[in-house]
Design an enzyme around this catalytic site. Sequence first.
Site, PDB file in Angstrom:
ATOM      1  N   TYR A  72       0.832  -1.205   0.000  1.00  0.00           N
ATOM      2  CA  TYR A  72       0.000   0.000   0.000  1.00  0.00           C
ATOM      3  C   TYR A  72       0.867   1.255   0.000  1.00  0.00           C
ATOM      4  O   TYR A  72       0.674   2.168  -0.799  1.00  0.00           O
ATOM      5  CB  TYR A  72      -0.910  -0.026   1.226  1.00  0.00           C
ATOM      6  N   LYS A  83       1.425   4.148  -2.912  1.00  0.00           N
ATOM      7  CA  LYS A  83       1.116   5.556  -2.644  1.00  0.00           C
ATOM      8  C   LYS A  83       2.297   6.457  -3.012  1.00  0.00           C
ATOM      9  O   LYS A  83       2.120   7.544  -3.570  1.00  0.00           O
ATOM     10  CB  LYS A  83       0.752   5.747  -1.168  1.00  0.00           C
TER      11      LYS A  83
END
Length: 355
Positions: free
Chosen positions: A142, A146
């Site tokens: 994740y 990002k």
Amino acid sequence: MRIAVTGASGNVGTALVRALLGHGHEVVGIARRPPGEDSPYAAARWHAIDLTDADADARLVSAFEGADAVVHLVWGFQPTHDIDYLERVDVGGTSKVVAAVVAAGVPHLVHQSSLGTYSPAPADDRPVDESWARNGIATSTYSRHKVSAEQLLDQVAAEHPALVITRTRPSLIGQRTSASGLLRYTVPAFVPAIALKRVPLLPVDGRLRLQFVHADDVATGIRLAIEQRAAGPFNLAADGVLRVEDLAAVLRARHVQVPLSTLRRVVDLSWRAHLQQVDVGWLDLAYGVPLLDSTRARVELGWSPQRTAHEVLVETVEGMREAAHDDTPILRRRSLRDSLARAWSGSPVAHRRQP
């Protein structure tokens, strides 16, 4: 203003649709599975677009035409075992959205980034502002995605200086109606929501500290940035930092100290065995990210969160206990039978058609 929102049926998306419609804006909603015609969100004009589809680029351009701003909220969280798919959704999807914004001549792009973009917390654990390094947490898929998405925005900003780019970087986001969706992402299928009414033990490392923010407050921050055409990054976190004792009190549990190294082994082994869907990167993210200083949003946007971190946690946990949900496919009521069936088929959250 006409505002197009990708991921408009999700946790932040539904809050943003409510906020924008409530302030007289026209909303174009983009989602892989839009809500039905009898949904309270039907006042938005919906487009069913999967960002991993080959024709998504052209369809996004069509959906964005005439928009004063585009808000990009789509982000893949599951299945954590299929990193290639998540990269196509997260980084590839962001690339398609940005290209469509430029092609459609939209003057303002708001990208929902995250505290996960930031490098590990400083040694003194002080809250950091938007200038903190953006190298992420290496073990978190994740976080890596990002960071990649923000690096893409850096390139776009250099190539298209006239495009206003806003980056929101919120802490953990909760609301009552997202509870069933959050359960599907974080709690094994064989655990019913009612089990959360009494959690006897909280076996975690006591160094954990968390910030929360309500989805409605994030939506307000995005709305203010759009209406003011405010560029740049904005941290969004509610008042208060929650420690392990706060979590234990809300869960009605007794904290049991377990070293992070032990937690990592347990989480990693259980994830590899497909017993639960949270990989070890999420644990590293929880313990590694810095606390956020939201001064810039408060001063420049006039943003003032209406709920404290503790209030957000209480509302979200109570929603989980009651299997609260919303009237969109992604925030639908969590069904134990449905969860078990999907877990048995190897897809614990949703059966996703692969391109």
